[in-house]
Design a protein around this motif. Structure first.
Motif, PDB file in Angstrom:
ATOM      1  N   HIS A   1      42.713 -63.458 -28.508  1.00  0.00           N
ATOM      2  CA  HIS A   1      41.472 -62.696 -28.644  1.00  0.00           C
ATOM      3  C   HIS A   1      41.002 -62.168 -27.293  1.00  0.00           C
ATOM      4  CE1 HIS A   1      37.520 -61.533 -30.054  1.00  0.00           C
ATOM      5  NE2 HIS A   1      36.954 -62.363 -29.189  1.00  0.00           N
ATOM      6  N   GLU A   2      41.019 -63.014 -26.260  1.00  0.00           N
ATOM      7  CA  GLU A   2      40.541 -62.609 -24.938  1.00  0.00           C
ATOM      8  C   GLU A   2      41.425 -61.522 -24.340  1.00  0.00           C
ATOM      9  OE1 GLU A   2      37.741 -63.572 -23.331  1.00  0.00           O
ATOM     10  OE2 GLU A   2      37.188 -64.752 -25.094  1.00  0.00           O
ATOM     11  N   ILE A   3      42.738 -61.661 -24.514  1.00  0.00           N
ATOM     12  CA  ILE A   3      43.646 -60.633 -24.006  1.00  0.00           C
ATOM     13  C   ILE A   3      43.395 -59.313 -24.726  1.00  0.00           C
ATOM     14  CG2 ILE A   3      46.067 -59.923 -23.881  1.00  0.00           C
ATOM     15  CD1 ILE A   3      46.725 -62.975 -23.621  1.00  0.00           C
ATOM     16  N   GLY A   4      43.272 -59.374 -26.046  1.00  0.00           N
ATOM     17  CA  GLY A   4      43.055 -58.160 -26.823  1.00  0.00           C
ATOM     18  C   GLY A   4      41.781 -57.437 -26.459  1.00  0.00           C
ATOM     19  N   LYS A   5      40.704 -58.185 -26.277  1.00  0.00           N
ATOM     20  CA  LYS A   5      39.426 -57.517 -25.997  1.00  0.00           C
ATOM     21  C   LYS A   5      39.366 -56.942 -24.586  1.00  0.00           C
ATOM     22  CE  LYS A   5      36.360 -61.264 -24.399  1.00  0.00           C
ATOM     23  NZ  LYS A   5      35.173 -62.087 -24.751  1.00  0.00           N
ATOM     24  N   ALA A   6      40.240 -57.422 -23.693  1.00  0.00           N
ATOM     25  CA  ALA A   6      40.249 -56.905 -22.323  1.00  0.00           C
ATOM     26  C   ALA A   6      41.028 -55.603 -22.189  1.00  0.00           C
ATOM     27  CB  ALA A   6      40.849 -57.950 -21.391  1.00  0.00           C
ATOM     28  N   LEU A   7      41.832 -55.271 -23.187  1.00  0.00           N
ATOM     29  CA  LEU A   7      42.701 -54.109 -23.072  1.00  0.00           C
ATOM     30  C   LEU A   7      41.965 -52.824 -23.448  1.00  0.00           C
ATOM     31  CD1 LEU A   7      45.958 -55.523 -24.708  1.00  0.00           C
ATOM     32  CD2 LEU A   7      45.441 -55.305 -22.271  1.00  0.00           C
TER      33      LEU A   7
ATOM     34  N   PRO B   1      53.300 -50.699 -11.484  1.00  0.00           N
ATOM     35  CA  PRO B   1      52.103 -51.553 -11.626  1.00  0.00           C
ATOM     36  C   PRO B   1      51.959 -52.183 -13.012  1.00  0.00           C
ATOM     37  CG  PRO B   1      51.461 -49.258 -11.723  1.00  0.00           C
ATOM     38  CD  PRO B   1      52.943 -49.264 -11.465  1.00  0.00           C
ATOM     39  N   ALA B   2      52.909 -53.020 -13.365  1.00  0.00           N
ATOM     40  CA  ALA B   2      52.819 -53.771 -14.617  1.00  0.00           C
ATOM     41  C   ALA B   2      52.012 -55.043 -14.393  1.00  0.00           C
ATOM     42  CB  ALA B   2      54.218 -54.114 -15.115  1.00  0.00           C
ATOM     43  N   VAL B   3      51.447 -55.557 -15.488  1.00  0.00           N
ATOM     44  CA  VAL B   3      50.701 -56.820 -15.461  1.00  0.00           C
ATOM     45  C   VAL B   3      51.429 -57.816 -16.366  1.00  0.00           C
ATOM     46  CG1 VAL B   3      48.509 -57.965 -15.976  1.00  0.00           C
ATOM     47  CG2 VAL B   3      48.518 -55.620 -15.054  1.00  0.00           C
TER      48      VAL B   3
ATOM     49  N   ALA C   1      39.959 -62.838 -19.973  1.00  0.00           N
ATOM     50  CA  ALA C   1      39.748 -61.397 -20.142  1.00  0.00           C
ATOM     51  C   ALA C   1      39.442 -60.737 -18.806  1.00  0.00           C
ATOM     52  CB  ALA C   1      38.617 -61.138 -21.132  1.00  0.00           C
ATOM     53  N   ASP C   2      38.643 -61.406 -17.967  1.00  0.00           N
ATOM     54  CA  ASP C   2      38.327 -60.838 -16.647  1.00  0.00           C
ATOM     55  C   ASP C   2      39.582 -60.717 -15.790  1.00  0.00           C
ATOM     56  OD1 ASP C   2      35.637 -60.586 -17.241  1.00  0.00           O
ATOM     57  OD2 ASP C   2      35.092 -62.522 -16.353  1.00  0.00           O
ATOM     58  N   ALA C   3      40.467 -61.698 -15.890  1.00  0.00           N
ATOM     59  CA  ALA C   3      41.706 -61.644 -15.113  1.00  0.00           C
ATOM     60  C   ALA C   3      42.578 -60.475 -15.563  1.00  0.00           C
ATOM     61  CB  ALA C   3      42.461 -62.958 -15.247  1.00  0.00           C
ATOM     62  N   VAL C   4      42.646 -60.236 -16.873  1.00  0.00           N
ATOM     63  CA  VAL C   4      43.431 -59.108 -17.377  1.00  0.00           C
ATOM     64  C   VAL C   4      42.831 -57.790 -16.889  1.00  0.00           C
ATOM     65  CG1 VAL C   4      44.199 -57.885 -19.451  1.00  0.00           C
ATOM     66  CG2 VAL C   4      44.262 -60.389 -19.383  1.00  0.00           C
TER      67      VAL C   4
ATOM     68  N   ARG D   1      46.090 -51.731 -10.157  1.00  0.00           N
ATOM     69  CA  ARG D   1      47.042 -50.615 -10.086  1.00  0.00           C
ATOM     70  C   ARG D   1      48.257 -50.947  -9.211  1.00  0.00           C
ATOM     71  NH1 ARG D   1      44.934 -46.206 -12.537  1.00  0.00           N
ATOM     72  NH2 ARG D   1      42.663 -46.167 -12.832  1.00  0.00           N
ATOM     73  N   ARG D   2      48.668 -52.189  -9.302  1.00  0.00           N
ATOM     74  CA  ARG D   2      49.885 -52.655  -8.648  1.00  0.00           C
ATOM     75  C   ARG D   2      50.402 -53.839  -9.461  1.00  0.00           C
ATOM     76  NH1 ARG D   2      45.626 -54.082  -5.210  1.00  0.00           N
ATOM     77  NH2 ARG D   2      45.329 -56.336  -4.954  1.00  0.00           N
ATOM     78  N   PRO D   3      51.633 -54.261  -9.242  1.00  0.00           N
ATOM     79  CA  PRO D   3      52.133 -55.397 -10.022  1.00  0.00           C
ATOM     80  C   PRO D   3      51.226 -56.610  -9.864  1.00  0.00           C
ATOM     81  CG  PRO D   3      53.920 -54.361  -8.794  1.00  0.00           C
ATOM     82  CD  PRO D   3      52.650 -53.731  -8.310  1.00  0.00           C
ATOM     83  N   TYR D   4      51.039 -57.357 -10.980  1.00  0.00           N
ATOM     84  CA  TYR D   4      50.014 -58.409 -10.996  1.00  0.00           C
ATOM     85  C   TYR D   4      50.449 -59.492 -11.981  1.00  0.00           C
ATOM     86  CZ  TYR D   4      45.054 -59.864 -10.495  1.00  0.00           C
ATOM     87  OH  TYR D   4      43.878 -60.511 -10.179  1.00  0.00           O
ATOM     88  N   VAL D   5      50.336 -60.758 -11.586  1.00  0.00           N
ATOM     89  CA  VAL D   5      50.754 -61.877 -12.425  1.00  0.00           C
ATOM     90  C   VAL D   5      49.570 -62.794 -12.685  1.00  0.00           C
ATOM     91  CG1 VAL D   5      52.152 -63.989 -12.507  1.00  0.00           C
ATOM     92  CG2 VAL D   5      53.179 -61.840 -11.750  1.00  0.00           C
ATOM     93  N   ILE D   6      49.367 -63.152 -13.951  1.00  0.00           N
ATOM     94  CA  ILE D   6      48.313 -64.082 -14.365  1.00  0.00           C
ATOM     95  C   ILE D   6      48.988 -65.283 -15.009  1.00  0.00           C
ATOM     96  CG2 ILE D   6      46.284 -64.411 -15.837  1.00  0.00           C
ATOM     97  CD1 ILE D   6      46.027 -61.271 -15.748  1.00  0.00           C
ATOM     98  N   ASP D   7      48.854 -66.437 -14.385  1.00  0.00           N
ATOM     99  CA  ASP D   7      49.410 -67.692 -14.901  1.00  0.00           C
ATOM    100  C   ASP D   7      48.313 -68.370 -15.715  1.00  0.00           C
ATOM    101  OD1 ASP D   7      50.564 -70.130 -15.371  1.00  0.00           O
ATOM    102  OD2 ASP D   7      50.928 -70.640 -13.271  1.00  0.00           O
ATOM    103  N   ALA D   8      48.403 -68.292 -17.030  1.00  0.00           N
ATOM    104  CA  ALA D   8      47.337 -68.775 -17.914  1.00  0.00           C
ATOM    105  C   ALA D   8      47.734 -70.106 -18.547  1.00  0.00           C
ATOM    106  CB  ALA D   8      47.040 -67.742 -18.998  1.00  0.00           C
TER     107      ALA D   8
END
Length: 603
Positions: free
Chosen positions: A401-407, A489-491, A554-557, A564-571
């Motif tokens: 849900h959090e990922i979806g709402k951040a997009l 710049p993928a996430v 969601a804030d991290a996403v 606007r650069r490659p970015y990794v989120i370890d959740a």
């Protein structure tokens, strides 16, 4: 012949790709494809080369590039282990009907059957084609330079016509440099071929008869609707007759999830209104659907479908899929968009002014839609607690849900394979046909980890996010080097649950809790273990962050997209819960579970 433009084999292939407006070639160097790379070097301004760190990454990138851009690209790999790293990506594309051209280098023809370095020769000379015949639409292996022009044009046509799929062009080392002649003109050979076949007119009339007479009709759509550019025609037809629409995992996004006629996912863990409506339907119109075991609850009647007595109208461009797993009241080989336009024309011809209005207002149709609305309310109440869970590790439903709402609305979410995929397709709400992309047929881990790079190259102005398990990411962490090197710049959101959790949870459910080789543990403490993925990213020159609380995800996403650069989120996401739904899945010999909501329908 005077004035003839003589090119060598490698130059002909590259020239043909450029004439087909292929923007990229993804691959990895080796001595076997060195001359092909040299041909790419000559045309750098017209086709861009992306060098990857593992061959399967090239295939996954090409796969997802097509799913977003609807334009095939090419890959290149060397002989022996180089091209032998490609079959997983080929199979993934093949079973999801996605085309790309795999140019594979092989040993020189003069060394055939001599056991040369990296030759597969025990069962046939230069026998790489046997490795991939089960995983590609066709393999071409020119053994003279003058065979290359014919091979490349036939390979391209095979790839994009009928049911699309990847094609392998296996080229011996010397043939890349041997004189080949002129490049075929795509405008003459493939540009004017249309495969948008329609159904026979009598079949269209019979389909209209069945649907207009139905009291409880449902439309079920798969990827054939999305890849066939049939989504607009589908929605027009569904609205015209007031027929609710369910989707297979491959069809997620074909209709807006917020639409009043959208039922959601039919699956082993499908949404209650979708599974219940599909299994109680009296007529089911299936468009571009394979009826695999996950969609069909292992073909056990009464959970996803009840065919018969449900009358199935099955429409597919590949007649091999029709009648494979269910008997049909009507089977039609046709392109989905062409068929829907035919059906709309037939309905209009019968009631031009108000086609479908009487069916929608009929007591039977009003009752059917009202029952579905009640099932929707039951489902919403059933899943509601997971959306507000504040625990740590993050509840997986809350994470989806959090990922979806951040997009943003135009974002592309590329899911890898794992338990997170089941949560995403059930609880994310994509607004476009390409908003949520996943591997549905072969289920290859790494698809989303690498594929997000292809998505971003296909749609540079759209945010592209990969959600991938910790297992799949660690298998393909080399993508960080490619992303950094080419500034893509993928996430990545790493769904870190410390194990191959989809399998571990099957062990728990089917093997009386006996677990082995399915989770990651510290060798001394036995505590859950994984590398520090955020630190790994930073070591590669990429920003990496760790998220432990649901409210921060969601804030991290959003921050990753904004960077606007490659970015990794370890959740840090919990692994003990399974997606709960209205279907079942059987492992023969081990039995099957029970639906988490509702029961088995018996007509």
């Amino acid at each position: 012949m005077a004035g003839q433009n003589i090119l060598d084999g490698g130059q002909v292939i590259v020239d043909y790709l450029i004439r087909e407006k292929v923007p990229y070639a993804f691959g990895l160097c080796g001595h076997g494809d060195m001359s092909f790379i040299d041909a790419l070097y000559e045309r750098q301004k017209e086709i861009k080369t992306i060098s990857v760190r593992h061959e399967s990454v090239a295939g996954f990138m090409a796969d997802v590039y097509y799913r977003v851009a609807h334009r095939p690209v090419a890959t290149f790999t060397s002989c022996g282990p180089g091209s032998s790293n490609l079959p997983i990506a080929l199979a993934n594309a093949f079973f999801d009907s996605v085309p790309f051209l795999a140019v594979t280098g092989n040993i020189p023809t003069s060394q055939f059957n001599r056991g040369a370095f990296q030759e597969a020769y025990r069962h046939g000379q230069a026998d790489y084609p046997s490795t991939v015949r089960a995983y590609s639409k066709r393999v071409f292996q020119p053994t003279r330079g003058d065979m290359v022009p014919i091979a490349v044009r036939q390979a391209w046509k095979t790839m994009v016509t009928g049911r699309p799929g990847p094609v392998v062009l296996d080229v011996p080392f010397d043939i890349f440099k041997e004189a080949a002649g002129e490049t075929p003109d795509p405008l003459e050979w493939s540009a004017n071929i249309s495969c948008r076949c329609g159904a026979d007119p009598e079949g269209v009339k019979r389909a209209a008869d069945l649907l207009l007479a139905a009291r409880r009709p449902v439309i079920l759509v798969g990827q054939g609707v999305k890849y066939g550019d049939a989504c607009a025609a589908l929605l027009e037809f569904a609205e015209r007759l007031g027929i609710p629409v369910a989707v297979s995992a491959s069809g997620v996004g074909a209709v807006p999830t917020t639409h009043a006629l959208s039922l959601g996912l039919v699956s082993r863990s499908g949404a209650y209104p979708a599974n219940r409506a599909a299994r109680e339907a009296d007529v089911l119109l299936a468009l571009g659907v394979r009826f695999d075991d996950r969609t069909s609850s292992s073909w056990l009647p009464g959970y996803s479908f009840t065919i018969p007595p449900t009358k199935l109208i099955h429409v597919d461009i590949d007649p091999e899929e029709i009648g494979r797993n269910y008997p049909v009241a009507l089977g039609l080989m046709a392109d989905a968009r062409t068929f829907l336009r035919q059906l709309l024309g037939e309905i209009d011809a019968r009631a031009p002014a108000k086609a479908g209005a009487s069916a929608e207002r009929s007591p039977a149709r009003r009752e059917w839609l009202a029952r579905i609305e009640e099932w929707r309310r039951e489902w919403d109440a059933f899943v509601a607690p997971g959306f507000t869970d504040e625990g740590t590790p993050i509840h997986p439903q809350r994470a989806a849900h959090e990922i979806g709402k951040a997009l943003p609305e135009d974002a592309i979410l590329v899911s890898d394979v794992g338990i997170h995929h089941n949560w995403l397709i059930l609880h994310c709400r994509p607004s476009r046909p390409d908003s949520l992309i996943g591997s549905m047929g072969f289920g290859a881990m790494g698809f989303g980890v690498a594929g997000v790079l292809g998505a971003k190259l296909a749609a540079p102005d759209r945010p592209c996010v990969s959600v991938c398990g910790d297992g799949g990411f660690f298998m393909h962490a080399n993508v960080l080097g490619t992303a950094f090197e080419y500034g893509i710049p993928a996430v990545w959101v790493i769904w870190n649950n410390y194990g191959y959790v989809s399998i571990r949870n099957l062990q728990r459910g089917y093997l009386d809790g006996r677990e082995l080789a399915s989770d990651f543990r510290h060798p001394e403490t036995g505590a859950p273990y994984n590398p520090d993925f955020a630190a790994m990213a930073r070591a590669a020159g990429i920003e990496g962050v760790r998220v432990d609380r649901p409210g921060d995800l969601a804030d991290a996403v959003r921050a990753g997209i904004a960077a606007r650069r490659p970015y990794v989120i370890d959740a840090n996401i919990g692994g003990d819960q399974n997606p709960s739904g209205a279907g079942v899945w059987e492992l023969p010999g081990l039995g099957h579970g029970k639906p988490a909501i509702g029961g088995r329908y018996e007509p």
